[in-house]
Design a protein around this motif. Structure first.
Motif, PDB file in Angstrom:
ATOM      1  N   SER A 195       0.820  -1.219   0.000  1.00 26.34           N
ATOM      2  CA  SER A 195       0.000   0.000   0.000  1.00 26.34           C
ATOM      3  C   SER A 195       0.848   1.260   0.000  1.00 26.34           C
ATOM      4  O   SER A 195       0.423   2.295  -0.527  1.00 26.34           O
ATOM      5  CB  SER A 195      -0.941   0.004   1.212  1.00 26.34           C
ATOM      6  N   GLY A 196       2.034   1.208   0.573  1.00 30.69           N
ATOM      7  CA  GLY A 196       2.903   2.370   0.597  1.00 30.69           C
ATOM      8  C   GLY A 196       4.085   2.284  -0.341  1.00 30.69           C
ATOM      9  O   GLY A 196       4.970   3.138  -0.314  1.00 30.69           O
ATOM     10  N   ARG A 197       4.115   1.260  -1.196  1.00 33.76           N
ATOM     11  CA  ARG A 197       5.278   1.056  -2.061  1.00 33.76           C
ATOM     12  C   ARG A 197       4.922   0.936  -3.534  1.00 33.76           C
ATOM     13  O   ARG A 197       5.795   0.748  -4.381  1.00 33.76           O
ATOM     14  CB  ARG A 197       6.012  -0.228  -1.652  1.00 33.76           C
ATOM     15  N   ASN A 198       3.649   0.992  -3.873  1.00 35.87           N
ATOM     16  CA  ASN A 198       3.224   0.681  -5.240  1.00 35.87           C
ATOM     17  C   ASN A 198       3.453   1.845  -6.195  1.00 35.87           C
ATOM     18  O   ASN A 198       3.945   2.895  -5.809  1.00 35.87           O
ATOM     19  CB  ASN A 198       1.755   0.251  -5.240  1.00 35.87           C
ATOM     20  N   GLY A 199       3.057   1.640  -7.454  1.00 34.66           N
ATOM     21  CA  GLY A 199       3.307   2.631  -8.495  1.00 34.66           C
ATOM     22  C   GLY A 199       2.326   3.774  -8.552  1.00 34.66           C
ATOM     23  O   GLY A 199       2.461   4.657  -9.406  1.00 34.66           O
ATOM     24  N   GLY A 200       1.328   3.774  -7.672  1.00 33.49           N
ATOM     25  CA  GLY A 200       0.381   4.887  -7.644  1.00 33.49           C
ATOM     26  C   GLY A 200      -0.627   4.868  -8.774  1.00 33.49           C
ATOM     27  O   GLY A 200      -1.092   5.910  -9.213  1.00 33.49           O
ATOM     28  N   TRP A 201      -1.003   3.658  -9.207  1.00 34.32           N
ATOM     29  CA  TRP A 201      -1.999   3.492 -10.264  1.00 34.32           C
ATOM     30  C   TRP A 201      -3.361   3.215  -9.637  1.00 34.32           C
ATOM     31  O   TRP A 201      -3.637   2.094  -9.196  1.00 34.32           O
ATOM     32  CB  TRP A 201      -1.643   2.308 -11.158  1.00 34.32           C
ATOM     33  N   LEU A 202      -4.215   4.197  -9.585  1.00 34.31           N
ATOM     34  CA  LEU A 202      -5.606   3.983  -9.184  1.00 34.31           C
ATOM     35  C   LEU A 202      -6.351   3.609 -10.459  1.00 34.31           C
ATOM     36  O   LEU A 202      -6.971   4.441 -11.123  1.00 34.31           O
ATOM     37  CB  LEU A 202      -6.171   5.252  -8.535  1.00 34.31           C
ATOM     38  N   SER A 203      -6.275   2.332 -10.812  1.00 33.98           N
ATOM     39  CA  SER A 203      -6.672   1.876 -12.142  1.00 33.98           C
ATOM     40  C   SER A 203      -7.864   0.940 -12.058  1.00 33.98           C
ATOM     41  O   SER A 203      -8.031   0.195 -11.079  1.00 33.98           O
ATOM     42  CB  SER A 203      -5.493   1.143 -12.799  1.00 33.98           C
ATOM     43  N   ALA A 204      -8.686   0.933 -13.109  1.00 35.42           N
ATOM     44  CA  ALA A 204      -9.827   0.024 -13.182  1.00 35.42           C
ATOM     45  C   ALA A 204      -9.440  -1.346 -13.722  1.00 35.42           C
ATOM     46  O   ALA A 204     -10.308  -2.203 -13.895  1.00 35.42           O
ATOM     47  CB  ALA A 204     -10.932   0.625 -14.045  1.00 35.42           C
ATOM     48  N   GLU A 205      -8.160  -1.578 -13.990  1.00 34.64           N
ATOM     49  CA  GLU A 205      -7.732  -2.900 -14.456  1.00 34.64           C
ATOM     50  C   GLU A 205      -7.923  -3.928 -13.345  1.00 34.64           C
ATOM     51  O   GLU A 205      -7.580  -3.680 -12.181  1.00 34.64           O
ATOM     52  CB  GLU A 205      -6.269  -2.860 -14.888  1.00 34.64           C
ATOM     53  N   PHE A 206      -8.458  -5.088 -13.702  1.00 35.43           N
ATOM     54  CA  PHE A 206      -8.752  -6.144 -12.729  1.00 35.43           C
ATOM     55  C   PHE A 206      -7.918  -7.365 -13.060  1.00 35.43           C
ATOM     56  O   PHE A 206      -7.825  -7.778 -14.215  1.00 35.43           O
ATOM     57  CB  PHE A 206     -10.243  -6.496 -12.780  1.00 35.43           C
ATOM     58  N   ALA A 207      -7.293  -7.941 -12.041  1.00 32.56           N
ATOM     59  CA  ALA A 207      -6.375  -9.056 -12.265  1.00 32.56           C
ATOM     60  C   ALA A 207      -7.123 -10.323 -12.676  1.00 32.56           C
ATOM     61  O   ALA A 207      -8.200 -10.612 -12.164  1.00 32.56           O
ATOM     62  CB  ALA A 207      -5.566  -9.321 -11.003  1.00 32.56           C
ATOM     63  N   GLY A 208      -6.516 -11.067 -13.582  1.00 30.18           N
ATOM     64  CA  GLY A 208      -7.038 -12.386 -13.905  1.00 30.18           C
ATOM     65  C   GLY A 208      -7.786 -12.459 -15.217  1.00 30.18           C
ATOM     66  O   GLY A 208      -8.118 -11.458 -15.846  1.00 30.18           O
ATOM     67  N   SER A 209      -8.066 -13.671 -15.616  1.00 34.60           N
ATOM     68  CA  SER A 209      -8.740 -13.961 -16.869  1.00 34.60           C
ATOM     69  C   SER A 209     -10.231 -13.630 -16.784  1.00 34.60           C
ATOM     70  O   SER A 209     -10.926 -14.089 -15.871  1.00 34.60           O
ATOM     71  CB  SER A 209      -8.560 -15.448 -17.211  1.00 34.60           C
ATOM     72  N   ARG A 210     -10.714 -12.849 -17.727  1.00 37.75           N
ATOM     73  CA  ARG A 210     -12.155 -12.562 -17.769  1.00 37.75           C
ATOM     74  C   ARG A 210     -12.948 -13.846 -18.000  1.00 37.75           C
ATOM     75  O   ARG A 210     -14.003 -14.055 -17.395  1.00 37.75           O
ATOM     76  CB  ARG A 210     -12.459 -11.544 -18.866  1.00 37.75           C
ATOM     77  N   GLU A 211     -12.425 -14.697 -18.875  1.00 39.71           N
ATOM     78  CA  GLU A 211     -13.110 -15.958 -19.162  1.00 39.71           C
ATOM     79  C   GLU A 211     -13.220 -16.822 -17.910  1.00 39.71           C
ATOM     80  O   GLU A 211     -14.251 -17.469 -17.679  1.00 39.71           O
ATOM     81  CB  GLU A 211     -12.367 -16.728 -20.254  1.00 39.71           C
ATOM     82  N   ARG A 212     -12.178 -16.833 -17.104  1.00 37.89           N
ATOM     83  CA  ARG A 212     -12.182 -17.653 -15.895  1.00 37.89           C
ATOM     84  C   ARG A 212     -13.226 -17.136 -14.900  1.00 37.89           C
ATOM     85  O   ARG A 212     -13.953 -17.914 -14.282  1.00 37.89           O
ATOM     86  CB  ARG A 212     -10.778 -17.618 -15.287  1.00 37.89           C
ATOM     87  N   HIS A 213     -13.317 -15.818 -14.734  1.00 31.68           N
ATOM     88  CA  HIS A 213     -14.342 -15.258 -13.856  1.00 31.68           C
ATOM     89  C   HIS A 213     -15.738 -15.496 -14.421  1.00 31.68           C
ATOM     90  O   HIS A 213     -16.685 -15.770 -13.679  1.00 31.68           O
ATOM     91  CB  HIS A 213     -14.110 -13.756 -13.669  1.00 31.68           C
TER      92      HIS A 213
END
Length: 475
Positions: free
Chosen positions: A80-98
């Motif tokens: 939380s204090g070390r990341n790249g500062g991307w407040l992004s709507a990208e979601f991890a993982g395969s869409r097909e799998r979800h």
């Protein structure tokens, strides 16, 4: 001039210990540790974004709830204090799998929930008076060789079938791309408005203060070694050297540090990611680069980079260095390798030749959680009293907010749109035991780097090395 592995350094260059984000604002004063055994309604293990958002929304919804956050270091110490500062709507993982879980429309709704979560974080920061250098300039993904261009075009086309419109993600024409940002060698670029720059440590510190104001007990310097389920007439519990905390619900919010808990070593793989940041760049350098909109920047490489223009006109850029340490060990308090910092500097200069004389002021690393299927998950078992969220695979700044609101509804037994999203309740098999785990990850990233080299040299399509790496990874 100071140098390290050929990198020009500022006179006060620092490597490790804390992220640049904390170096910029100073480390927060530590809160007291757990004073002894305690009973709560909800105990949250981990004081990062996931734990803090969960506490925040629960306490707002039910002010009478007794809630504790138990943190080994200080709130916001980890990713939380070390990341790249991307407040992004990208979601991890395969869409097909979800989508296999609850159908394609459910995955579309999950993506829409991520769009909403970006604005929710911004709104809460504003409401709580958290000045986190927030700027919603969107995100640019740049392709710098023919294979990357083909992948980028295919990705944008595929997104149309998942509910993305032109207003959500689109290819940019050459004139717009050049007007926004000058990335050397760009053949194609795409833009999405669903992303904002933040200073991540400012958000973490501000959120911890907001949670404390609401009446949540945040105990720091408190190491949880084991989480126990409810059973035999005994409530669920978090075990610490300072005493056992019992609660109706215990929420595991430890992300990349999950392997440190008893019985959790193979649950989520702790993946390492490293960053460097330049000194503030002068106006003549920015004249060559552009980037006036402060969009977040990523590429289409397999061993990809992520970058932001900071509020004080630096470039912070990150990527994989040593991706995994044997036995699910984590970094030594944020220190990264000189070779990794040099690799990131070379990538910075390759993308932005005008930065060739810019000095690097800081390098650091962090750890993120990777499930075996590379898909984030959130869950609560009312029978055992145990819940968790994580496995964000580097996309956690926004996803943690969605997780916090979802855990609120699960704890309060609310049947809502959030609790019906397809990432809720996912059960994922564990990672392989050592040495298979270590050998597998090393092979995966060796193949990814080989694929990038091959594509940069002559590839017009995705390298078979990358396809093999994805097959081994199970992505």
């Amino acid at each position: 001039m100071l140098t390290m592995k050929g990198i020009p350094l500022t006179d006060d260059f620092a490597n490790g210990g804390v992220s640049f984000w904390y170096r910029q604002i100073g480390l927060p004063a530590r809160r007291p540790g757990l004073p002894g055994p305690r009973e709560y309604d909800v105990a949250i293990v981990g004081g990062g974004y996931t734990g803090l958002w969960t506490a925040y929304y629960l306490k707002q919804a039910e002010p009478g709830l007794r809630i504790a956050v138990l943190e080994k270091e200080f709130a916001g110490f980890g990713a939380s204090g070390r990341n790249g500062g991307w407040l992004s709507a990208e979601f991890a993982g395969s869409r097909e799998r979800h989508a296999k879980t609850r159908g394609k429309q459910a995955m579309v709704e999950l993506q829409r929930a991520m769009f909403t979560a970006v604005d929710e974080v911004i709104a809460v920061a504003r409401a709580e008076g958290i000045d986190a250098d927030v700027h919603k300039g969107g995100m640019i993904r740049a392709a710098t060789n023919p294979a990357q261009r083909r992948r980028l075009r295919a990705e944008v086309e595929d997104l149309r079938s998942w509910g993305y419109g032109e207003e959500d993600m689109r290819l940019m024409d050459r004139s717009e791309q050049r007007e926004r940002i000058q990335v050397a060698g760009t053949l194609e670029a795409a833009y999405s408005p669903h992303c904002a720059r933040i200073q991540p440590a400012k958000l973490a510190v501000g959120l911890a203060e907001a949670v404390t104001r609401l009446g949540v007990d945040v105990f720091e310097n408190t190491t949880v070694t084991e989480i126990r389920p409810r059973g035999g007439g005994v409530e669920a519990a978090a075990v610490t050297a300072r005493g056992v905390v019992t609660a109706e619900y215990v929420i595991r919010a430890t992300e990349g540090f999950t392997a440190s808990l008893a019985g959790q070593r193979r649950q989520w793989l702790p993946m390492n990611s490293s960053m460097i940041v330049t000194e503030p760049l002068p106006a003549d350098v920015w004249k060559h680069i552009g980037w006036a909109g402060s969009e977040l920047l990523g590429d289409e490489a397999h061993a990809y980079i992520y970058a932001q223009r900071t509020a004080d006109d630096r470039i912070a850029i990150g990527g994989r260095g040593v991706p995994y340490r044997y036995g699910s060990r984590t970094d030594v308090r944020g220190a990264t390798q000189a070779a990794t910092a040099a690799l990131l500097w070379r990538m910075l200069v390759k993308l932005f030749p005008a930065t060739a004389d810019a000095r690097i002021q800081h390098s650091w690393c962090g750890v993120l959680g990777v499930p075996r299927d590379w898909c984030s998950t959130v869950h609560l078992d009312h029978a055992t009293g145990l819940g968790w969220a994580g496995g964000y695979v580097g996309s956690g700044v926004t996803t943690t907010n969605l997780a916090g609101r979802t855990l609120r509804d699960l704890v309060l037994r609310r049947d809502t749109e959030l609790t019906r999203l397809p990432w809720v309740g996912r059960q994922v098999r564990q990672w392989e035991p050592e040495p298979l785990r270590w050998a597998g990850v090393q092979l995966i990233y060796t193949l990814f780097r080989a694929a990038d080299r091959r594509e940069n040299e002559r590839g017009t399509t995705t390298s078979p090395y990358a396809r093999l790496a994805n097959l081994i990874a199970g992505r």
